[in-house]
Each structure stands twice: as C-alpha cells, then as structure tokens.
Design a protein around this motif. Structure first.
Motif, PDB file in Angstrom:
ATOM      1  N   GLU A  46       0.829  -1.209   0.000  1.00  0.00           N
ATOM      2  CA  GLU A  46       0.000   0.000   0.000  1.00  0.00           C
ATOM      3  C   GLU A  46       0.861   1.255   0.000  1.00  0.00           C
ATOM      4  O   GLU A  46       0.533   2.248  -0.655  1.00  0.00           O
ATOM      5  CB  GLU A  46      -0.934   0.005   1.214  1.00  0.00           C
ATOM      6  N   ARG A  47       1.967   1.234   0.735  1.00  0.00           N
ATOM      7  CA  ARG A  47       2.874   2.398   0.745  1.00  0.00           C
ATOM      8  C   ARG A  47       3.477   2.640  -0.632  1.00  0.00           C
ATOM      9  O   ARG A  47       3.565   3.778  -1.092  1.00  0.00           O
ATOM     10  CB  ARG A  47       3.985   2.185   1.772  1.00  0.00           C
ATOM     11  N   LYS A  48       3.890   1.560  -1.292  1.00  0.00           N
ATOM     12  CA  LYS A  48       4.464   1.706  -2.631  1.00  0.00           C
ATOM     13  C   LYS A  48       3.420   2.237  -3.608  1.00  0.00           C
ATOM     14  O   LYS A  48       3.716   3.112  -4.431  1.00  0.00           O
ATOM     15  CB  LYS A  48       5.014   0.368  -3.124  1.00  0.00           C
ATOM     16  N   LEU A  49       2.195   1.720  -3.514  1.00  0.00           N
ATOM     17  CA  LEU A  49       1.121   2.184  -4.392  1.00  0.00           C
ATOM     18  C   LEU A  49       0.832   3.663  -4.143  1.00  0.00           C
ATOM     19  O   LEU A  49       0.648   4.426  -5.086  1.00  0.00           O
ATOM     20  CB  LEU A  49      -0.134   1.349  -4.167  1.00  0.00           C
ATOM     21  N   LYS A  50       0.809   4.067  -2.871  1.00  0.00           N
ATOM     22  CA  LYS A  50       0.542   5.465  -2.553  1.00  0.00           C
ATOM     23  C   LYS A  50       1.611   6.368  -3.148  1.00  0.00           C
ATOM     24  O   LYS A  50       1.296   7.419  -3.715  1.00  0.00           O
ATOM     25  CB  LYS A  50       0.477   5.671  -1.045  1.00  0.00           C
TER      26      LYS A  50
END
Length: 88
Positions: A46-50
């Motif tokens: 999720e952090r990478k996607l954000k």
C-alpha cells in the motif's frame, strides 16, 4: 507407597499438561507471526502504491499537462473582456 505412586502419576500428568500447553503456545506464536508478516507485506504494498499515485497525481496536475488537456478539450485563455472582478 501408594501416595508415592499417586504423586508421581500427578507429576507426570502435570508435566504432560504443561508440555501440551507449551506446544499450543508455540503454534499460536507461529500463527501470530505469520499474520504480522502478511499484514506487513500488505502495508508495504500500500505504501508503494501510494507513492506511485502521488507521483502520477503530481504529473497529471502539472501546468503543462493541464494546458495540454485544456487544448484537447478546445479550451483557451479568456479574452480581455471576458474576465470580471468582484469588488468587496
């Protein structure tokens, strides 16, 4: 003599019970650590996607991109008489 046998039997049952509890606790620990690892992996994804979405948002909102999209839609800057100011 009979009391000794009962005491030894009680100690054996207690040791067996403690062993079973220890194995159960170890299984719970492994299960919990697996769940934590899985949640950590989800969080990292999720952090990478954000971060990718933030970069894409900044790219789409750049002045150049907005001008390109406006030109594609047939929009142009206002003429001098088209802009009106509101007075307080």
């Amino acid at each position: 003599m009979k009391k000794r046998i009962i005491a030894c039997f009680s100690l054996g049952i207690s040791a067996l019970g403690l062993g079973v509890c220890l194995v159960w606790l170890n299984l719970q620990l492994v299960d919990l650590s697996y769940s934590i690892k899985k949640m950590h992996d989800v969080l990292e994804g999720e952090r990478k996607l954000k971060s990718k979405l933030v970069v894409e948002h900044m790219n789409l909102m750049s002045s150049y991109q907005l001008q390109e999209k406006a030109a594609d839609m047939g929009l142009r800057p206002p003429e001098s008489g088209q802009v009106r100011s509101m007075q307080d």
